[in-house]
Design an enzyme around this catalytic site. Structure first.
Site, mmCIF file in Angstrom:
data_model
loop_
_atom_site.group_PDB
_atom_site.id
_atom_site.type_symbol
_atom_site.label_atom_id
_atom_site.label_comp_id
_atom_site.label_asym_id
_atom_site.label_seq_id
_atom_site.Cartn_x
_atom_site.Cartn_y
_atom_site.Cartn_z
ATOM 1 N N ASP A 30 -28.015 56.514 65.036
ATOM 2 C CA ASP A 30 -26.473 56.529 65.636
ATOM 3 C C ASP A 30 -26.359 58.288 66.279
ATOM 4 O O ASP A 30 -26.736 58.907 66.227
ATOM 5 C CB ASP A 30 -25.722 56.814 63.703
ATOM 6 C CG ASP A 30 -24.611 56.376 64.069
ATOM 7 O OD1 ASP A 30 -23.533 55.883 64.195
ATOM 8 O OD2 ASP A 30 -23.397 57.786 64.546
ATOM 9 N N LYS A 35 -23.874 62.422 60.458
ATOM 10 C CA LYS A 35 -24.080 61.423 59.692
ATOM 11 C C LYS A 35 -25.539 60.825 59.834
ATOM 12 O O LYS A 35 -25.790 60.380 58.616
ATOM 13 C CB LYS A 35 -23.204 59.776 60.512
ATOM 14 C CG LYS A 35 -23.078 58.754 59.514
ATOM 15 C CD LYS A 35 -22.485 57.535 60.315
ATOM 16 C CE LYS A 35 -21.283 58.154 61.436
ATOM 17 N NZ LYS A 35 -20.566 56.527 62.036
ATOM 18 N N PHE A 147 -20.393 39.919 56.226
ATOM 19 C CA PHE A 147 -19.463 38.945 55.680
ATOM 20 C C PHE A 147 -18.923 40.145 54.182
ATOM 21 O O PHE A 147 -18.175 39.811 53.616
ATOM 22 C CB PHE A 147 -19.479 37.939 54.870
ATOM 23 C CG PHE A 147 -19.299 36.854 56.360
ATOM 24 C CD1 PHE A 147 -18.666 36.645 56.803
ATOM 25 C CD2 PHE A 147 -20.654 36.109 56.315
ATOM 26 C CE1 PHE A 147 -18.778 35.150 57.789
ATOM 27 C CE2 PHE A 147 -20.560 35.664 57.359
ATOM 28 C CZ PHE A 147 -19.869 35.042 57.939
ATOM 29 N N ARG A 149 -17.953 42.642 51.380
ATOM 30 C CA ARG A 149 -16.480 43.736 51.094
ATOM 31 C C ARG A 149 -17.272 45.035 50.835
ATOM 32 O O ARG A 149 -17.627 45.180 49.765
ATOM 33 C CB ARG A 149 -16.000 42.571 49.806
ATOM 34 C CG ARG A 149 -15.427 41.321 50.376
ATOM 35 C CD ARG A 149 -16.044 40.643 48.710
ATOM 36 N NE ARG A 149 -16.709 41.099 48.273
ATOM 37 C CZ ARG A 149 -17.210 40.343 46.484
ATOM 38 N NH1 ARG A 149 -16.064 39.289 46.242
ATOM 39 N NH2 ARG A 149 -18.642 40.592 46.660
ATOM 40 N N GLY A 259 -4.878 46.020 54.005
ATOM 41 C CA GLY A 259 -4.912 46.861 55.072
ATOM 42 C C GLY A 259 -6.503 46.912 55.364
ATOM 43 O O GLY A 259 -7.722 46.111 55.013
ATOM 44 N N CYS A 262 -11.124 45.843 58.558
ATOM 45 C CA CYS A 262 -10.989 44.128 58.716
ATOM 46 C C CYS A 262 -10.329 44.095 59.005
ATOM 47 O O CYS A 262 -9.453 43.617 60.408
ATOM 48 C CB CYS A 262 -12.023 43.956 58.294
ATOM 49 S SG CYS A 262 -13.863 45.274 58.494
HETATM 50 C C1 UGA Z 1 -12.647 41.751 54.253
HETATM 51 C C2 UGA Z 1 -13.473 40.827 54.135
HETATM 52 O O1 UGA Z 1 -13.093 40.279 52.687
HETATM 53 C C3 UGA Z 1 -14.740 40.538 54.369
HETATM 54 O O2 UGA Z 1 -15.847 39.334 53.360
HETATM 55 C C4 UGA Z 1 -15.277 40.776 55.240
HETATM 56 O O3 UGA Z 1 -16.504 41.569 55.881
HETATM 57 C C5 UGA Z 1 -14.741 42.320 55.405
HETATM 58 O O4 UGA Z 1 -13.111 42.444 55.635
HETATM 59 C C6 UGA Z 1 -14.981 42.790 57.563
HETATM 60 O O5 UGA Z 1 -14.921 41.978 57.539
HETATM 61 O O6 UGA Z 1 -16.105 43.579 57.418
HETATM 62 P P1 UGA Z 1 -12.447 43.846 52.920
HETATM 63 O O7 UGA Z 1 -11.837 44.770 54.384
HETATM 64 O O8 UGA Z 1 -13.589 45.209 52.358
HETATM 65 O O9 UGA Z 1 -13.133 43.082 53.551
HETATM 66 O O10 UGA Z 1 -11.688 44.437 51.640
HETATM 67 P P2 UGA Z 1 -10.806 42.887 51.369
HETATM 68 O O11 UGA Z 1 -11.415 43.047 49.949
HETATM 69 O O12 UGA Z 1 -11.221 41.293 52.055
HETATM 70 O O13 UGA Z 1 -9.107 43.464 50.555
HETATM 71 C C7 UGA Z 1 -8.132 43.558 52.707
HETATM 72 C C8 UGA Z 1 -6.520 44.053 51.939
HETATM 73 O O14 UGA Z 1 -6.037 42.816 50.949
HETATM 74 C C9 UGA Z 1 -7.018 45.083 50.677
HETATM 75 O O15 UGA Z 1 -5.593 45.735 50.934
HETATM 76 C C10 UGA Z 1 -6.511 44.668 49.696
HETATM 77 O O16 UGA Z 1 -5.616 44.910 48.616
HETATM 78 C C11 UGA Z 1 -5.742 43.219 50.286
HETATM 79 N N1 UGA Z 1 -5.095 41.654 49.492
HETATM 80 C C12 UGA Z 1 -6.122 41.615 48.509
HETATM 81 C C13 UGA Z 1 -4.223 41.509 48.778
HETATM 82 O O17 UGA Z 1 -3.244 42.324 48.999
HETATM 83 N N2 UGA Z 1 -4.244 40.186 48.224
HETATM 84 C C14 UGA Z 1 -5.198 39.763 47.439
HETATM 85 O O18 UGA Z 1 -5.517 38.544 47.103
HETATM 86 C C15 UGA Z 1 -7.056 40.131 47.809
#
Ligand code: UGA
Length: 436
Positions: A30, A35, A147, A149, A259, A262
């Site tokens: 990086d 970092k 993918f 989280r 939010g 991603c």
């Molecule tokens: C998301 C995807 O879930 C991953 O599969 C993907 O790899 C990742 O983006 C990425 O592109 O790198 P992430 O951003 O870590 O993962 O978070 P999520 O768990 O998807 O949650 C996203 C947002 O949705 C959060 O703000 C959460 O509070 C909100 N959310 C989630 C809701 O408002 N309602 C729900 O039922 C679920």
């Protein structure tokens, strides 16, 4: 196998450590010396459960090291590229500056037979434009979307629910797919689905998955808006439709919406790319998905205003949460902080607390007041709003205990995570989102 990982942000740092933990010899590269210093010391530069442990083990074992020197990528059989693709400053499209720079800087150190595996989330068609630079070194470019989280990143990397590898047509592509099977041997041996596609499909799989998840959340939030106009309860609705296995209950959590680094930028970049392809209308609904999502933040503010008889000036409002979701210190496009900033803009005396994200939040929004201790943050509050459903707030905070700290008895549940009946029974005005 000898592996290099270019880009040690969220994706790259976790990927490098995870690859070392399954036995590979990994160098993470990086540009950011801070970092690299922190990772080299076995310290995670961000909060991610399980990451410090595998970082320390990897560094101690000698199989994991970090450097700012790109020439150390030389000799690796597989080079993963996981640099960021943020939203452009002046539009919705993805900014590919870091991807292009990473490939240009890596190219001189590639050897014939190497495999370069793109992991960054990119607009469909990007791999095709990068192929010549890789092939001119005799190497093969594949795309291997991620993918993971946040909060579950280590598990999602070592034990994913599927592996997707986009490869070019012909022998080189087949050989590359076999090498990637070897890289992910433990998951493959477990029977994890391993899908080999063409390059464009693999790029699309990633953005399609995030677009679907965002759409699911905005769908239920649209139902919340209808519920608000009719006296229906969106949480019961979600449960009822979620029992249909074709629909499924997960990601039907209505509230202040999604939010993070991603979902928001990925749906915008997808819509922008579709426009470029002359297919804007195919994903025109993503603009609605975005708009519904942003409306929910405003709605949460309105609910606080209404509960305080539209008089928030000087009122002390405790905001429970700053991270975009629990188990993360990430505040990128956090709905929680957006709500806090709007309330402060209306003249409220806003106090924000969060178990992990305060430092990041303070850097971005120094105008807000931060209190680390949950109970101290609640002391003297006229109203409380839960915006990030950490266990500390959703599970562990009883209304009786909250009553011993606050002045007012108003709680707005921006994540529909609290037991409404229990809070009401304790004398609180409980306000959910999309619930009567
Ligand atoms: C998301 C995807 O879930 C991953 O599969 C993907 O790899 C990742 O983006 C990425 O592109 O790198 P992430 O951003 O870590 O993962 O978070 P999520 O768990 O998807 O949650 C996203 C947002 O949705 C959060 O703000 C959460 O509070 C909100 N959310 C989630 C809701 O408002 N309602 C729900 O039922 C679920």
């Amino acid at each position: 196998m000898k592996i290099s990982v270019i880009g040690c942000g969220y994706l790259g740092a976790v990927h490098a450590a995870a690859m070392a933990s399954i036995g590979h010899d990994v160098v993470g590269i990086d540009l950011d010396p801070d970092k690299i210093a922190s990772l080299s010391a076995g310290e995670a530069p961000f909060f991610e459960p399980g990451l410090p442990e595998i970082l320390k083990q990897g560094v101690a074992s000698g199989r994991l090291r970090f450097t700012t020197d790109m020439s150390e990528a030389r000799g690796a059989a597989v080079h993963f590229v996981g640099v960021g693709t943020p939203q452009k400053k002046d539009g919705y499209a993805a900014d590919l500056t870091y991807v292009n720079a990473a490939f240009a800087e890596l190219a001189p150190y590639l050897s014939s037979g190497d495999i370069v595996a793109g992991k960054s989330t990119v607009p469909v068609g990007t791999a095709a434009t990068l192929t010549p630079i890789v092939e001119s070194a005799g190497a093969t470019l594949v795309w291997n979307p991620e993918f993971l989280r946040e909060g579950f990143a280590v598990k999602d990397t070592i034990d994913p629910d599927r592996l997707v590898v986009g490869v070019p047509a012909g022998d080189a592509g087949e050989t590359a797919a076999d090498v990637l099977r070897e890289v992910y041997a433990p998951a493959v041996a477990k029977g994890t689905p391993f899908l080999v596609t063409d390059l464009a499909t693999s790029e699309l799989v990633k953005v399609a998955a995030n677009a679907f998840l965002a759409t699911k959340i905005s769908f239920i939030n649209a139902m919340a808006e209808i519920a608000e106009a009719t006296g229906a309860d969106v949480t019961q609705l979600a449960e009822a439709i979620g029992h249909d296995v074709r629909i499924g209950r997960r990601f039907l959590g209505a509230g202040i919406g999604f939010g993070g680094g991603c979902l928001p930028k990925d749906i915008r970049a997808f819509a922008a790319r579709a426009e470029e392809l002359g297919r804007g209308e195919s994903v025109g609904f993503l603009r609605e998905v975005d708009a519904i999502n942003l409306r929910r933040r405003e709605r949460a503010v309105t609910l606080v205003l209404d509960a305080l008889d539209r008089d928030v000036v000087g009122k002390r409002i405790t905001v429970l949460g700053a991270a975009f979701k629990p188990h993360s210190d990430d505040i990128r496009d956090s709905p929680a902080l957006d709500v806090a900033v709007r309330l402060r803009g209306l003249g409220a005396d806003v106090v924000v607390t969060d178990p992990q994200a305060i430092e990041n939040a303070r850097r971005q929004h120094p105008q807000l007041t931060y209190v680390e201790d949950r109970d101290e943050a609640l002391r003297g509050a006229d109203a409380v709003i839960l915006v990030t459903e950490w266990d500390e707030y959703r599970r562990d905070l009883s209304p009786e205990h909250a009553s011993s700290l606050t002045v007012g008895r108003v709680i707005v549940d921006g994540r529909n995570g609290l037991d409404a009946a229990a809070w009401r029974a304790a004398g609180w005005t409980y306000v959910g989102m999309g619930r009567p």
